[in-house]
Motif scaffolding. Structure first.
Motif, mmCIF file in Angstrom:
data_model
loop_
_atom_site.group_PDB
_atom_site.id
_atom_site.type_symbol
_atom_site.label_atom_id
_atom_site.label_comp_id
_atom_site.label_asym_id
_atom_site.label_seq_id
_atom_site.Cartn_x
_atom_site.Cartn_y
_atom_site.Cartn_z
ATOM 1 N N GLN A 76 5.938 8.079 -2.726
ATOM 2 C CA GLN A 76 7.137 7.643 -1.514
ATOM 3 C C GLN A 76 6.099 7.499 -0.599
ATOM 4 N N GLU A 77 5.539 8.740 -0.108
ATOM 5 C CA GLU A 77 4.381 8.849 1.300
ATOM 6 C C GLU A 77 4.109 7.545 2.162
ATOM 7 N N GLU A 78 3.313 6.647 0.814
ATOM 8 C CA GLU A 78 2.829 5.280 0.984
ATOM 9 C C GLU A 78 3.839 4.084 1.536
ATOM 10 N N TYR A 95 4.968 -2.848 -4.124
ATOM 11 C CA TYR A 95 4.025 -1.508 -4.500
ATOM 12 C C TYR A 95 4.501 -0.629 -5.231
ATOM 13 N N THR A 96 6.278 -1.352 -4.341
ATOM 14 C CA THR A 96 7.184 0.044 -5.480
ATOM 15 C C THR A 96 7.437 -0.137 -6.851
ATOM 16 N N ASN A 97 7.377 -1.431 -7.092
ATOM 17 C CA ASN A 97 7.752 -1.955 -7.914
ATOM 18 C C ASN A 97 6.351 -1.377 -9.573
ATOM 19 N N ALA A 98 4.852 -1.328 -8.578
ATOM 20 C CA ALA A 98 3.893 -0.997 -8.975
ATOM 21 C C ALA A 98 4.408 0.291 -9.787
ATOM 22 N N LYS A 99 5.023 0.539 -8.770
ATOM 23 C CA LYS A 99 4.863 2.372 -8.742
ATOM 24 C C LYS A 99 6.013 3.209 -9.414
ATOM 25 N N ASN A 100 6.653 1.931 -9.409
ATOM 26 C CA ASN A 100 8.104 2.733 -9.946
ATOM 27 C C ASN A 100 7.851 2.438 -11.499
#
Length: 174
Positions: free
Chosen positions: A59-61, A105-110
């Motif tokens: 979330q910080e990123e 990035y968001t999709n991968a981290k989710n």
């Protein structure tokens, strides 16, 4: 003929008397917010702390990338207001590039977080305790069925009076 009438009257009385017995057998449902129970159960575990740490880092990123995009959008607007279309187009390309990166990035981290959460939720010890507790509550509370709010897309509405989540958490000693 009188015999048939007596049989019919007897059947009618029997049917009429059995209506209260059938009307009292109402199916009782309960719902459980298994995510809430899960969070209460694993609140202090190292695996959950690791999950929460990674979630906060991701979330910080994301916040950092969103802020960078906002700055670029302001910069682009300044270029457009100054009539510098070439720089505005260049900045627009940079915004698109950063937005695409942020989406990936968001999709991968989710996906990574969901995988970690499923691993935690599939703990045999947790589910053994959960199912034993649910069975105990269901039997003592005369529930015919207990549904998970997370596992069923069919629950469109429910009354809070059938939510036994807090009772489950209490029974688990959490």
């Amino acid at each position: 003929m009188k015999k048939h009438i007596k049989i019919i009257i007897s059947l009618c009385i029997l049917a009429f008397c059995s209506i209260p017995a059938f009307s009292q057998q109402i199916t009782k449902f309960g719902v459980v917010d298994t995510a809430k129970v899960y969070n209460a159960y694993f609140r202090n575990s190292a695996a959950v702390r690791n999950y929460e740490k990674k979630k906060a880092e991701f979330q910080e990123e994301i916040n950092k990338q969103v802020e960078a995009i906002k700055k670029l959008q302001k910069k682009k607007l300044d270029y457009e207001n100054a009539g510098n279309d070439a720089q505005a187009m260049k900045t627009e390309a940079e915004i698109t590039k950063k937005t695409d990166y942020l989406t990936e990035y968001t999709n991968a981290k989710n996906v990574e977080l969901e995988s970690m959460q499923k691993t935690l939720q599939n703990s045999d010890e947790f589910y053994k305790k959960l199912y034993n507790t649910l069975a105990k509550i269901a039997e003592s509370g005369s529930y015919s069925m207990i549904l998970s709010l997370q596992e069923s897309n069919a629950i469109l509405w429910y009354s809070s009076s059938v939510d036994i989540t807090n009772q489950v958490i209490q029974e688990l000693g959490l």
